[in-house]
Design an enzyme around this catalytic site. Structure first.
Site, mmCIF file in Angstrom:
data_model
loop_
_atom_site.group_PDB
_atom_site.id
_atom_site.type_symbol
_atom_site.label_atom_id
_atom_site.label_comp_id
_atom_site.label_asym_id
_atom_site.label_seq_id
_atom_site.Cartn_x
_atom_site.Cartn_y
_atom_site.Cartn_z
ATOM 1 N N GLU A 192 -1.701 9.237 -0.080
ATOM 2 C CA GLU A 192 -2.007 8.838 -1.446
ATOM 3 C C GLU A 192 -1.325 9.780 -2.429
ATOM 4 O O GLU A 192 -1.375 11.002 -2.271
ATOM 5 C CB GLU A 192 -3.519 8.865 -1.642
ATOM 6 C CG GLU A 192 -3.984 8.416 -3.000
ATOM 7 C CD GLU A 192 -5.487 8.338 -3.101
ATOM 8 O OE1 GLU A 192 -5.993 8.113 -4.218
ATOM 9 O OE2 GLU A 192 -6.154 8.497 -2.057
ATOM 10 N N ASN B 91 -14.837 5.855 7.121
ATOM 11 C CA ASN B 91 -13.774 5.050 7.727
ATOM 12 C C ASN B 91 -13.023 5.838 8.792
ATOM 13 O O ASN B 91 -12.645 5.295 9.831
ATOM 14 C CB ASN B 91 -12.809 4.535 6.656
ATOM 15 C CG ASN B 91 -13.301 3.277 5.973
ATOM 16 O OD1 ASN B 91 -13.909 2.415 6.604
ATOM 17 N ND2 ASN B 91 -13.068 3.169 4.679
ATOM 18 N N GLU C 169 0.810 -1.218 0.000
ATOM 19 C CA GLU C 169 0.000 0.000 0.000
ATOM 20 C C GLU C 169 0.842 1.266 0.000
ATOM 21 O O GLU C 169 0.391 2.311 -0.482
ATOM 22 C CB GLU C 169 -0.920 0.018 1.227
ATOM 23 C CG GLU C 169 -2.002 -1.042 1.222
ATOM 24 C CD GLU C 169 -3.028 -0.830 0.114
ATOM 25 O OE1 GLU C 169 -3.493 0.319 -0.037
ATOM 26 O OE2 GLU C 169 -3.343 -1.800 -0.602
#
Length: 309
Positions: free
Chosen positions: A171, A209, A162
Site C-alpha cells: 500500500e 485477514n 489494486e
C-alpha cells in the site's frame, strides 16, 4: 484496497479492428495465404501479418494450431478465439476444441500475462502465480472454457486495479499502516500495530485477514505478514485465498461471482463494497471494467453480463 473488516470478465465475435489493436499484427496485401495448408503434412511455420483462412494449420514453436476463424496473422498462443491447438497424431499439442495448450497448465499463458502487465514489478512473477494455483484447483478450471478464461480475466483485472498494473507490492499510503490492527481480536497484532497494511496482488490488509489466510494456507502470516511482500508464491496464494473463498464486503466470493454468472460487478463488491459500488466511486468501477474487458480480449473470451456494481 481491502479496507472493510471482513474475513471472509467485447463479445466472442469481437471486431477484427479492435482485436488488431490488442494483438498487434496487421494484414499485408503482399502476404495473403489463400492456399494455406489444411493438413499437418503440409503445414508451414506461422508468420505474423499473413492472412490465414479458417481451417489453416500452422506450426508454432513445435506445436500445431488450427485457425478456427480467419485472421490476419494473430499469434496462436495469444489469440485463442482465432486459433485452437491441433492434434497431429503426436506431432504437436494434443487437445483441440479449446483445451488449454499452455505448458504451465494455467489457462493464461506467460505471453498473455506479460501482455497484460507490460510494466509489472519483477516481484510478481508468472512462475509465482503458477506455483500458487495448486492451493485452489477450482480456480479457472470450473465451467466452460469461456467461463474459465473469464474468471482468469476477472481476477487479473481486479489485481491490476489494486496494484497499478502489478507495479505496487505494498500500500502506497503509509499513513494508513497503523489502522489495520483490530485489537479486539484475541490474538492481537503480534507483528506490531503497523504491520498489517495492504500487501500483494489483492492488497491483503487487517490482522484478522492475515490470520485467516495464514490458517487456510498453513502459513503463520499473523506473526510473519511480511512474507506477503517478500515471497511471490505466498503473495499470489493470499490473493487466490481471498478470490476463491471470501465474500469480503459483498455477498459472494469473486470466484463464485464469475462461475455462477452473477457477473464481474459482484467481484468488485467483494473487494471494495460500498467504497466503490452503489455509486461510491463510479470512476474506479469503470476502470476495473475497462481493464476486465481488455483482458477478456487478450484471452479470447467474453465478459458476460452484470459488469458493474
Amino acid at each position: 484496497m481491502l479496507k472493510k473488516r471482513f474475513v471472509t470478465l467485447l463479445t466472442t465475435a469481437a471486431l477484427v479492428t479492435g482485436l488488431a489493436v490488442a494483438f498487434g499484427p496487421t494484414v499485408s496485401s503482399a502476404s495473403t495465404a489463400t492456399t494455406a495448408s489444411t493438413s499437418c503434412e503440409t503445414a508451414t511455420d506461422w508468420q505474423a501479418g499473413t492472412w490465414y483462412p479458417a481451417g489453416s494449420i500452422v506450426r508454432y514453436n513445435g506445436s500445431y494450431y488450427r485457425a478456427e476463424h480467419e485472421n490476419p496473422g494473430y499469434d496462436p498462443v495469444i489469440s485463442h478465439w482465432f486459433w485452437h491447438p491441433h492434434n497431429c497424431g503426436g506431432g504437436g499439442n494434443s487437445g483441440g476444441g479449446g483445451e488449454n495448450p499452455n505448458p504451465s497448465g494455467f489457462i493464461v499463458s506467460e505471453a498473455q500475462f506479460n501482455q497484460m502487465f507490460p510494466n509489472r514489478n519483477s516481484f510478481y512473477t508468472y512462475s509465482g502465480l503458477v506455483a500458487a494455483l495448486g492451493s485452489y484447483p477450482g480456480f479457472t478450471t470450473t465451467g466452460s472454457t469461456e467461463v474459465q478464461r473469464r474468471e482468469a480475466a476477472a481476477f487479473l483485472a481486479n489485481v491490476s486495479h489494486e496494484t497499478g498494473g502489478l507495479v505496487h507490492i505494498v500500500e502506497q499510503n503509509t499513513a494508513n499502516y497503523p489502522h489495520y490492527c483490530d485489537w479486539s481480536q484475541p490474538y492481537g497484532c503480534p507483528a506490531g500495530q503497523d504491520a498489517y497494511y495492504g500487501k500483494g496482488p489483492i492488497q491483503l490488509s487487517w490482522n484478522f485477514n492475515y490470520k485467516a489466510a495464514g490458517d487456510a494456507l498453513g502459513i503463520d502470516l499473523l506473526n510473519n505478514p511480511r512474507l506477503v511482500e517478500t515471497d511471490a508464491a505466498i503473495s499470489w496464494r493470499t490473493a487466490l485465498w481471498f478470490w476463491n473463498t471470501q465474500s469480503g464486503a459483498g455477498h459472494m466470493s469473486g470466484h463464485q461471482a464469475i462461475v455462477s454468472g452473477a457477473g464481474f460487478g459482484e467481484s468488485i463488491r467483494s473487494i471494495n463494497g460500498s467504497i466503490e459500488c452503489n455509486g461510491g466511486n463510479p470512476g474506479q468501477v469503470q476502470s476495473r471494467i475497462s481493464t476486465f474487458q481488455r483482458f477478456t480480449e487478450i484471452l479470447g473470451t467474453t465478459p458476460g453480463g452484470n459488469l458493474s456494481c
